[in-house]
Design a protein around this motif. Structure first.
Motif, PDB file in Angstrom:
ATOM      1  N   PRO A 150       0.628  -1.240   0.518  1.00  0.00           N
ATOM      2  CA  PRO A 150      -0.136   0.056   0.281  1.00  0.00           C
ATOM      3  C   PRO A 150       0.728   1.466   0.045  1.00  0.00           C
ATOM      4  CG  PRO A 150       0.032  -0.561   2.053  1.00  0.00           C
ATOM      5  CD  PRO A 150       0.810  -1.514   1.839  1.00  0.00           C
ATOM      6  N   ALA A 151       0.536   2.111  -0.187  1.00  0.00           N
ATOM      7  CA  ALA A 151       0.926   3.610  -0.022  1.00  0.00           C
ATOM      8  C   ALA A 151       2.708   3.485  -0.500  1.00  0.00           C
ATOM      9  CB  ALA A 151       0.850   4.359   1.037  1.00  0.00           C
ATOM     10  N   PRO A 152       2.501   3.615  -1.796  1.00  0.00           N
ATOM     11  CA  PRO A 152       3.724   3.469  -2.292  1.00  0.00           C
ATOM     12  C   PRO A 152       4.277   4.829  -2.396  1.00  0.00           C
ATOM     13  CG  PRO A 152       2.217   2.015  -4.510  1.00  0.00           C
ATOM     14  CD  PRO A 152       1.776   3.057  -3.544  1.00  0.00           C
ATOM     15  N   GLY A 153       3.737   6.011  -2.608  1.00  0.00           N
ATOM     16  CA  GLY A 153       5.033   6.921  -2.618  1.00  0.00           C
ATOM     17  C   GLY A 153       5.140   6.911  -0.826  1.00  0.00           C
ATOM     18  N   PHE A 154       4.656   7.011   0.257  1.00  0.00           N
ATOM     19  CA  PHE A 154       4.796   6.977   1.990  1.00  0.00           C
ATOM     20  C   PHE A 154       5.826   6.278   1.668  1.00  0.00           C
ATOM     21  CE2 PHE A 154       4.687   5.015   6.007  1.00  0.00           C
ATOM     22  CZ  PHE A 154       5.172   6.358   6.355  1.00  0.00           C
ATOM     23  N   LEU A 155       5.508   5.520   0.729  1.00  0.00           N
ATOM     24  CA  LEU A 155       6.719   3.818   1.193  1.00  0.00           C
ATOM     25  C   LEU A 155       8.030   4.178   0.428  1.00  0.00           C
ATOM     26  CD1 LEU A 155       5.175   0.877   0.750  1.00  0.00           C
ATOM     27  CD2 LEU A 155       6.254   1.548   3.007  1.00  0.00           C
ATOM     28  N   VAL A 156       8.030   5.224  -0.534  1.00  0.00           N
ATOM     29  CA  VAL A 156       9.290   5.974  -0.980  1.00  0.00           C
ATOM     30  C   VAL A 156      10.006   6.830   0.109  1.00  0.00           C
ATOM     31  CG1 VAL A 156       9.892   7.278  -2.975  1.00  0.00           C
ATOM     32  CG2 VAL A 156       8.745   5.340  -3.876  1.00  0.00           C
ATOM     33  N   ALA A 157       8.617   7.852   0.530  1.00  0.00           N
ATOM     34  CA  ALA A 157       9.027   8.890   1.428  1.00  0.00           C
ATOM     35  C   ALA A 157      10.142   7.874   2.516  1.00  0.00           C
ATOM     36  CB  ALA A 157       8.052   9.669   1.253  1.00  0.00           C
ATOM     37  N   LEU A 158       9.267   7.797   2.501  1.00  0.00           N
ATOM     38  CA  LEU A 158      10.052   6.652   4.655  1.00  0.00           C
ATOM     39  C   LEU A 158      11.226   5.701   4.139  1.00  0.00           C
ATOM     40  CD1 LEU A 158       9.249   5.783   7.320  1.00  0.00           C
ATOM     41  CD2 LEU A 158       8.570   3.094   5.675  1.00  0.00           C
ATOM     42  N   THR A 159      11.348   5.240   3.081  1.00  0.00           N
ATOM     43  CA  THR A 159      12.629   4.724   2.676  1.00  0.00           C
ATOM     44  C   THR A 159      13.991   6.308   1.986  1.00  0.00           C
ATOM     45  OG1 THR A 159      11.613   4.320   0.751  1.00  0.00           O
ATOM     46  CG2 THR A 159      11.786   2.050   2.101  1.00  0.00           C
ATOM     47  N   GLY A 160      13.232   6.944   1.516  1.00  0.00           N
ATOM     48  CA  GLY A 160      14.622   7.999   1.753  1.00  0.00           C
ATOM     49  C   GLY A 160      14.752   8.617   3.394  1.00  0.00           C
ATOM     50  N   VAL A 161      14.022   9.110   3.847  1.00  0.00           N
ATOM     51  CA  VAL A 161      14.375   8.969   5.010  1.00  0.00           C
ATOM     52  C   VAL A 161      15.431   8.143   5.925  1.00  0.00           C
ATOM     53  CG1 VAL A 161      13.114  10.070   7.279  1.00  0.00           C
ATOM     54  CG2 VAL A 161      12.424  10.668   5.532  1.00  0.00           C
ATOM     55  N   LEU A 162      14.987   6.577   5.956  1.00  0.00           N
ATOM     56  CA  LEU A 162      16.145   5.689   6.601  1.00  0.00           C
ATOM     57  C   LEU A 162      16.973   6.185   5.928  1.00  0.00           C
ATOM     58  CD1 LEU A 162      12.739   3.016   6.919  1.00  0.00           C
ATOM     59  CD2 LEU A 162      14.291   4.565   9.117  1.00  0.00           C
ATOM     60  N   GLU A 163      17.023   6.177   4.439  1.00  0.00           N
ATOM     61  CA  GLU A 163      18.766   6.174   4.469  1.00  0.00           C
ATOM     62  C   GLU A 163      19.581   7.586   4.437  1.00  0.00           C
ATOM     63  OE1 GLU A 163      18.396   5.774  -0.340  1.00  0.00           O
ATOM     64  OE2 GLU A 163      17.218   3.956  -0.256  1.00  0.00           O
ATOM     65  N   LEU A 164      18.747   8.144   4.256  1.00  0.00           N
ATOM     66  CA  LEU A 164      19.360   9.930   5.087  1.00  0.00           C
ATOM     67  C   LEU A 164      19.821   9.735   6.264  1.00  0.00           C
ATOM     68  CD1 LEU A 164      17.127  12.410   3.086  1.00  0.00           C
ATOM     69  CD2 LEU A 164      19.952  11.672   2.878  1.00  0.00           C
ATOM     70  N   ALA A 165      18.729   9.286   7.822  1.00  0.00           N
ATOM     71  CA  ALA A 165      18.589   8.949   8.473  1.00  0.00           C
ATOM     72  C   ALA A 165      20.327   8.146   8.679  1.00  0.00           C
ATOM     73  CB  ALA A 165      17.798   8.438   9.073  1.00  0.00           C
ATOM     74  N   GLY A 166      19.904   6.613   8.222  1.00  0.00           N
ATOM     75  CA  GLY A 166      21.527   5.714   8.116  1.00  0.00           C
ATOM     76  C   GLY A 166      22.405   6.024   7.717  1.00  0.00           C
ATOM     77  N   ALA A 167      22.511   7.450   6.607  1.00  0.00           N
ATOM     78  CA  ALA A 167      23.593   7.609   6.516  1.00  0.00           C
ATOM     79  C   ALA A 167      24.972   8.684   7.121  1.00  0.00           C
ATOM     80  CB  ALA A 167      23.594   8.587   4.935  1.00  0.00           C
TER      81      ALA A 167
END
Length: 165
Positions: A64-81
């Protein structure tokens, strides 16, 4: 292919700087963390800029909610970096980013198999190989930290009463 180039080039530059005398960059995990941080920053930013629609289209249909999932994974990648650049959080960030790579892999399979992209690096085998490189780098950071923990007894010194060097 750009993420692979980023992680390799940044890691090699930082390794070279360490070899040239920058002491903080001498232990190999530091340049690897830097390369991973640069790569995850670039891919995390892509979740919000030019490639966003392509990334949304990669999300497997059952989620569900592909746009939200892309935003969430983007935030997680930036936080991980960000977590990779601080030594105290680096092993946790690397472990979490490794898990994120595994969780996001089905999106790579979807993108590779649906035939939208025809470039060589977008095919399943090259995409998988790149993911293996990224996952190996994250795991190397985690295992190095685990092996280098203070108080951890190394093989060959067990029972001697000596502390690890």
């Amino acid at each position: 292919m750009a993420p692979l180039v980023i992680v390799v080039v940044v890691t090699l530059v930082l390794l070279g700087a360490g070899a040239a005398g920058v002491r903080v960059l001498r232990p190999w995990p530091v340049p690897v963390r830097g390369g991973l941080a640069a790569m995850f920053t670039a891919t995390g930013v892509a979740h919000f800029t030019g490639m966003r629609e392509e990334l949304v289209n990669m999300v497997p249909a059952g989620l569900p909610a592909p746009g939200f999932l892309v935003a969430l994974t983007g935030v997680l990648e930036l936080a991980g970096a960000a977590g990779l650049v601080w030594q105290r959080t680096a092993p946790w960030a690397a472990g979490c980013l490794g898990a994120l790579l595994v969780v996001m892999f089905p999106a790579n399979v979807t993108a590779a198999l649906d035939g939208r992209w025809t470039a060589f690096e977008d095919q399943l085998v090259p995409r998988t190989a790149m993911q293996v490189v990224f996952l190996t780098a994250t795991l190397a950071v985690v295992f190095h930290h685990w092996l280098a923990r203070p108080g951890r007894v190394r093989a060959g010194r067990r029972g001697t009463g000596e502390s690890p060097a």
